[in-house]
Write an enzyme that holds these catalytic residues in place. Sequence first.
Site, mmCIF file in Angstrom:
data_model
loop_
_atom_site.group_PDB
_atom_site.id
_atom_site.type_symbol
_atom_site.label_atom_id
_atom_site.label_comp_id
_atom_site.label_asym_id
_atom_site.label_seq_id
_atom_site.Cartn_x
_atom_site.Cartn_y
_atom_site.Cartn_z
ATOM 1 N N ASP A 31 0.766 -1.162 -0.041
ATOM 2 C CA ASP A 31 0.000 0.033 -0.134
ATOM 3 C C ASP A 31 0.962 1.141 -0.042
ATOM 4 O O ASP A 31 2.132 1.186 0.232
ATOM 5 C CB ASP A 31 -0.914 -0.094 1.133
ATOM 6 C CG ASP A 31 -0.361 0.050 2.649
ATOM 7 O OD1 ASP A 31 0.829 -0.865 2.550
ATOM 8 O OD2 ASP A 31 -0.762 0.691 3.525
ATOM 9 N N GLU A 35 0.084 -1.114 5.736
ATOM 10 C CA GLU A 35 1.352 -0.872 6.300
ATOM 11 C C GLU A 35 1.275 0.478 6.866
ATOM 12 O O GLU A 35 1.542 1.206 7.829
ATOM 13 C CB GLU A 35 2.755 -1.003 5.813
ATOM 14 C CG GLU A 35 4.131 -0.818 6.543
ATOM 15 C CD GLU A 35 4.410 0.652 6.534
ATOM 16 O OE1 GLU A 35 5.306 0.952 7.301
ATOM 17 O OE2 GLU A 35 4.111 1.556 5.786
HETATM 18 ZN ZN LIG Z 1 6.903 2.430 3.831
#
Ligand SMILES: [Zn+2]
Length: 377
Positions: free
Chosen positions: A78, A138
């Site tokens: 992401d 993340e």
């Molecule tokens: Zn990163």
Amino acid sequence: MTPITRIKETLAELVRIDSVSSHSNAEIIEYLERRCAASNLVTQRFPYLDERGIEKFNLIALSNPATEVELALVGHTDTVPYDPNWSDATNLTERDGKLYGRGACDTKGFIAAALTAVEMIELSHLTKPLALVFTADEEIGLRGAKKLAEAKPLRVRYSIVGEPTSLKPIRAGKGYSLAEVIVKGREAHSAYPALGASAVFRAARLINRLEAIAIQLKEDRHPAFDPPYTTLNIGLIHGGSAKNVLAGECSFTLEWRPIPTQPSEHVLNLFKAAIQEETQSDPDFVCEVDASRADSGFETAPDSPLIRLLEKATGNNSGTVAFGTEAAQTMALGAESVVIGPGDIREAHRTGEFVPVHELERCAEILKEAVEQLCKL
Ligand SMILES: [Zn+2]
């Protein structure tokens, strides 16, 4: 095709897939599955629903079916959102030896280097299993990596977590903790303060105590970090409803970044003791604490074979960072971990984020060397 041409082509394809954390990462996972399958890696998806009910996937690709692997290369799929005015956000553009695009630096550059490195390796010659691990979410709290750390689908001996570090091996990182604090008061006309209790005054007393805690925290030092102690911050505060009303409520966010040698609940315990003291001097004092995050830090010994190998391969001494990464979750899988990748973290999360071409190329060489040394023995 030269390796750098292949890496650039891969990065362009990765950047073209919009994988902002707010929507599903299915498209980039499909791409990664195809690429891994073409390298004869065996892939497995680990789906979950995020808090808005959107399906997200972690993906593990293995050089041979195993539940214990020697080395995992870990990259998050992401990215942070991009400004709609950045017209080339998903169109990788090269200028002056730099490649621009959302995620080019954080962390698709690392993924492109890892995929290309794997293609350069004769996987059938590896005697110990290699894993590529691709995570979701993340950027919004390491959520995908936390799912993997809970499910423990693998045991991992060493892990290389991709984040922009300008190819400096990072062997330790601070943790990240967050609490929402709501201090209660009683509203009253400000001309008659005795009729109520100001939540803002109460919060102010508590915040004074937190400032004292911040000073106390400087005594517990970890010299590898800058700054070498746990820091805390109150980044947001809201209170009251009007200038002539005693505030009925005051809320603030308390964030702290613990050094890895200190339990993340240490600050929370000091804070709770401070609340206790306030309650003793003001029996009416009411405060709610919602400790929503307690991400631990990580530390790998400077003499770990992984750190030694990467220091030698990069020519850079290992260091530490004060921000959170997925390295702590890979430690939960049993790994000695290091964070490394092309690009500079100061360029990440900005319009016009970029990765230098020569660092991308070096990264693929370094990853190839790490795989061959750790998995071939
Ligand atoms: Zn990163």
